[in-house]
Design an enzyme around this catalytic site. Structure first.
Site, PDB file in Angstrom:
ATOM      1  N   GLU A  45      -5.116   1.504   2.829  1.00 14.28           N
ATOM      2  CA  GLU A  45      -4.907   0.757   2.849  1.00 14.28           C
ATOM      3  C   GLU A  45      -5.633   1.358   4.451  1.00 14.28           C
ATOM      4  O   GLU A  45      -5.895   0.318   5.414  1.00 14.28           O
ATOM      5  CB  GLU A  45      -3.217  -0.442   3.084  1.00 14.28           C
ATOM      6  CG  GLU A  45      -3.608  -1.800   3.666  1.00 14.28           C
ATOM      7  CD  GLU A  45      -3.121  -2.014   4.631  1.00 14.28           C
ATOM      8  OE1 GLU A  45      -2.823  -2.660   5.289  1.00 14.28           O
ATOM      9  OE2 GLU A  45      -2.812  -0.706   5.674  1.00 14.28           O
ATOM     10  N   GLU A  46      -5.316   2.042   5.124  1.00 14.44           N
ATOM     11  CA  GLU A  46      -4.869   1.817   6.568  1.00 14.44           C
ATOM     12  C   GLU A  46      -6.187   2.176   7.123  1.00 14.44           C
ATOM     13  O   GLU A  46      -6.580   2.552   8.357  1.00 14.44           O
ATOM     14  CB  GLU A  46      -4.252   3.657   6.700  1.00 14.44           C
ATOM     15  CG  GLU A  46      -2.793   3.223   6.329  1.00 14.44           C
ATOM     16  CD  GLU A  46      -2.010   2.727   7.428  1.00 14.44           C
ATOM     17  OE1 GLU A  46      -2.895   1.867   8.349  1.00 14.44           O
ATOM     18  OE2 GLU A  46      -1.054   2.319   7.512  1.00 14.44           O
TER      19      GLU A  46
ATOM     20  N   HIS B 118       0.329  -1.091   0.380  1.00 20.02           N
ATOM     21  CA  HIS B 118       0.036  -0.284   0.115  1.00 20.02           C
ATOM     22  C   HIS B 118       1.101   1.698   0.391  1.00 20.02           C
ATOM     23  O   HIS B 118       2.266   1.642   0.394  1.00 20.02           O
ATOM     24  CB  HIS B 118      -1.158   0.062   1.303  1.00 20.02           C
ATOM     25  CG  HIS B 118      -0.651  -0.064   2.492  1.00 20.02           C
ATOM     26  ND1 HIS B 118      -0.295   1.045   2.955  1.00 20.02           N
ATOM     27  CD2 HIS B 118      -0.491  -0.448   3.394  1.00 20.02           C
ATOM     28  CE1 HIS B 118      -0.008   1.263   4.330  1.00 20.02           C
ATOM     29  NE2 HIS B 118      -0.103   0.154   5.044  1.00 20.02           N
TER      30      HIS B 118
ATOM     31  N   ASP C  21       3.729  -5.451   3.130  1.00 24.39           N
ATOM     32  CA  ASP C  21       3.435  -4.221   3.721  1.00 24.39           C
ATOM     33  C   ASP C  21       4.327  -4.140   5.044  1.00 24.39           C
ATOM     34  O   ASP C  21       4.638  -5.675   5.857  1.00 24.39           O
ATOM     35  CB  ASP C  21       2.129  -4.514   4.253  1.00 24.39           C
ATOM     36  CG  ASP C  21       1.434  -3.513   3.558  1.00 24.39           C
ATOM     37  OD1 ASP C  21       2.036  -2.693   3.135  1.00 24.39           O
ATOM     38  OD2 ASP C  21       0.520  -3.477   2.896  1.00 24.39           O
TER      39      ASP C  21
END
Ligand SMILES: *[C@@H]1O[C@H](CO)[C@@H](O)[C@H](O)[C@H]1NC(C)=O
Ligand SMILES: *[C@@H]1O[C@H](CO)[C@@H](O)[C@H](O)[C@H]1NC(C)=O
Ligand SMILES: *[C@@H]1O[C@H](CO)[C@@H](O)[C@H](O)[C@H]1NC(C)=O
Ligand SMILES: *[C@@H]1O[C@H](CO)[C@@H](O)[C@H](O)[C@H]1NC(C)=O
Ligand SMILES: *[C@@H]1O[C@H](CO)[C@@H](O)[C@H](O)[C@H]1NC(C)=O
Ligand SMILES: *[C@@H]1O[C@H](CO)[C@@H](O)[C@H](O)[C@H]1NC(C)=O
Ligand SMILES: *[C@@H]1O[C@H](CO)[C@@H](O)[C@H](O)[C@H]1NC(C)=O
Ligand SMILES: CC(=O)N[C@H]1CO[C@H](CO)[C@@H](O)[C@@H]1O
Length: 546
Positions: free
Chosen positions: A337-338, A284, A373
């Site tokens: 993504e967060e 991401h 990630d």
């Protein structure tokens, strides 16, 4: 139409070329074999071409420093809807466009109600006493919740228990009132769905005060993306005051929100390889609002960039001593993504639309997803995504391939005499929508806020040497989601190894004769019925959202 003599000429030419190629290859082989490997003074500076050998920490840190500079220029963050996020996307794009022949595309989406404008207000009136509460200190917005513009105080109705069952809501009448619900048992979005069902005008969720870190309002808690009610998270003490004051408590909520438009995913494709058999390598691109997001997941962002730059260069080497793969490789950087894996979910949702007919853009054209990630945690472990940890409801067809990928990584770490650990595939990162759609997935990460146990420390020290096992009873990444997640929050040794592992997995699978058969020995269904992914997987990337 060609004549017979032309055919003969071509045949002779062909034979000659083949013979010459073989001779050259044999000669080169001899030369290369005779050269001592890793000898810098040798006339032949190139070790055998492999993607793994292209990876070095110097390049990784060079790009990571660029992301740090971007965060520093953007008030210390690379979260979506900030200049830092846009600059991150521009950086990735320009690196790809300037240095590769990869075909780069951006895909945009909107995050509803994400931007908070002005100063949100919460006022309470308890037995006639009015108080103004302070945003962030006393209350926070539950992200994606609606705007509120109360022009008068609205009665508050405490919901019994923790508001996770219909019976909690039917025992009181909260219609057109503001519901007060305690944290616990079910997720915030679930509580919010009940509140919506029982037609509240607003929702306040209060912390439960059961531990020292459970008193204050929490920031960046998320609601359902389609929420239609306003919802705030409030401190334990304010929750208790409102509860004790009821039925003489009322509140006034005011907040102005707007959509974050133009949140981007970037994908970059090799021009070679079969489009209907695409390997998707993802990481991401956003950080959290609280920090630069360098380990999380600038390390993944850059790791993926380094893979893309190097693979593209190898494919283009004029000597063509690095054959292209039979499969197209698509490198992607997911946005948001967060915020609940929004970018990857959007991508998969788009690829699943029945009206998408472009070859190469349909989910059926994807063979697998590799996810990278957080690759450089200071107190790292090598966490290999473990097939055994998928939720039991995962589509059957994804299992064999996922297991093959798990084993591929384990074998590499074993061969490199490196320790490894198991990492869950239960949710929390961008592979989730792919796995839920029946694709094989895998990857490695160095761990987030989880704690390294003494036995894991010992296991690592046994392999890496006394003193190299890291710190027991400390987080893998002590700066997880914090300001200190800066470029100093990186373990270079671990970082280089993980990206090399990623290079190995890609190269190994890219060179297989029949990757589809390898991953799906029993075949795979093209039109997977859409399962309710929200129920099967943890789409959260924060374990603490209940
Ligand atoms: C940094 O924050 C300030 C104050 O909130 C804002 O005015 C400015 O535009 C921000 N700068 C960037 C680059 O986002
Ligand atoms: C707001 O929070 C601060 C810090 O926890 C506390 O001291 C103060 O009393 C709170 N004020 C109101 C009005 O809730
Ligand atoms: C909103 O989202 C929730 C959770 O994702 C889902 O259960 C619900 O059906 C959705 N509601 C609408 C109206 O789409
Ligand atoms: C609510 O207000 C009424 C009328 O002013 C008062 O009699 C009652 O005691 C109050 N209840 C609480 C819980 O403070
Ligand atoms: C980021 O880029 C998008 C798409 O171009 C744009 O809509 C948005 O306003 C930009 N945001 C910032 C903070 O610059
Ligand atoms: C495909 O379907 C989606 C959802 O039904 C719709 O929003 C989109 O506009 C359609 N695209 C095309 C090209 O028809
Ligand atoms: C990883 O999990 C497997 C079961 O899936 C187990 O057999 C193995 O011992 C575990 N390895 C480590 C290093 O924890
Ligand atoms: C695999 C992994 O650790 N991914 C992380 C990337 O960032 C998110 C958000 O911080 C984490 O929750 C993921 O776990």
């Amino acid at each position: 139409m060609a004549e017979k003599s032309t055919y003969i000429l071509f045949a002779l030419l062909f034979l000659f070329t083949i013979t010459a190629t073989i001779l050259t290859a044999v000669l080169l082989g001899i030369v290369v074999n005779r050269l001592p490997s890793n000898n810098a003074t040798s006339l032949e500076p190139h070790p055998p071409l492999s993607l793994v050998n292209q990876i070095n920490i110097k390049d990784l840190l060079k790009h990571l420093q660029q992301l740090q500079d971007i965060a520093d220029r953007s008030n210390g963050t690379r979260a979506i809807a900030t200049a830092g996020f846009n600059e991150t996307l521009d950086y990735i794009t320009s690196q790809l466009e300037q240095n590769t022949n990869l075909i780069v595309q951006r895909q945009y989406f909107t995050v509803r109600n994400y931007i908070i404008r002005g100063n949100p207000q919460l006022q309470s009136q308890i037995n006639g006493v009015t108080l103004h509460h302070t945003y962030v200190t006393n209350f926070t917005q539950i992200l994606y919740s609606s705007r509120a513009d109360f022009d008068s105080f609205v009665p508050l109705v405490p919901i019994p228990n923790v508001g996770c069952q219909d019976s909690d809501w039917t025992s009181v009448s909260a219609e057109n009132a503001v519901a007060l619900v305690k944290r616990g048992d079910c997720t915030y979005p679930e509580k919010s769905l009940f509140a919506q069902k029982y037609r509240v005008k607003g929702l306040l969720i209060y912390n439960d005060g059961t531990a020292s870190d459970r008193f204050l309002p929490i920031q960046n808690v998320r609601n359902n993306l389609n929420t239609t009610i306003p919802a705030f998270f409030i401190s334990y003490s304010l929750g208790v005051q409102l509860l004790n004051g009821a039925p003489n408590s009322s509140v006034k909520m005011n907040i102005d929100v707007s959509d974050a438009d133009g949140i981007g995913n970037i994908c970059a494709d090799t021009p070679t390889g079969e489009k209907t058999q695409t390997i998707v390598v993802g990481s991401h691109s956003d950080g959290v609002p609280a920090g630069s997001g360098i380990n999380d997941n600038g390390s993944g962002t850059v790791g993926n960039l380094i893979l893309a730059l190097n693979l593209a260069r190898l494919f283009q080497t004029s000597s063509s001593s690095y054959p292209t793969y039979a499969y197209r490789v698509r490198f992607c950087w997911w946005g948001a993504e967060e915020l609940g894996l929004l970018g990857a979910r959007h991508h998969v949702d788009q690829a699943l639309l029945t009206n998408v007919t472009t070859v190469g853009e349909r989910l059926q054209d994807y063979l697998l997803n590799l996810n990278y990630d957080m690759l450089a945690g200071p107190n790292y472990r090598f966490g290999i995504h473990d097939r055994a940890t998928v939720p039991s409801t995962t589509p059957e067809q994804a299992l064999r391939g996922t297991e093959k990928i798990t084993n591929l990584f384990r074998q590499w770490f074993n061969e490199q005499k490196l320790p490894w650990s198991n990492s869950s595939l239960g949710g929390g990162s961008d592979y989730v929508p792919f796995l839920a759609a029946g694709l094989a997935v895998g990857g490695v990460n160095t761990g987030a806020g989880g704690i390294k146990s003494a036995s894991e420390r010992d296991q690592y020290a046994t392999v890496l040497g006394i003193g190299n096992g890291g710190l027991a009873n400390a987080a893998y990444d002590p700066c997880y989601h914090q300001q200190c997640d800066r470029i100093t929050n990186i373990n270079p040794f671990a970082y280089e190894k993980v990206v090399k592992a990623a290079a190995h997995a890609l190269e190994y699978m890219g060179r297989l004769n029949n990757l589809q058969q390898w991953l799906y020995p029993n075949g795979r269904q093209i039109d997977m019925p859409l399962i309710n992914r929200n129920q099967l997987y943890d789409f959260r990337n924060d374990p603490d959202l209940i």
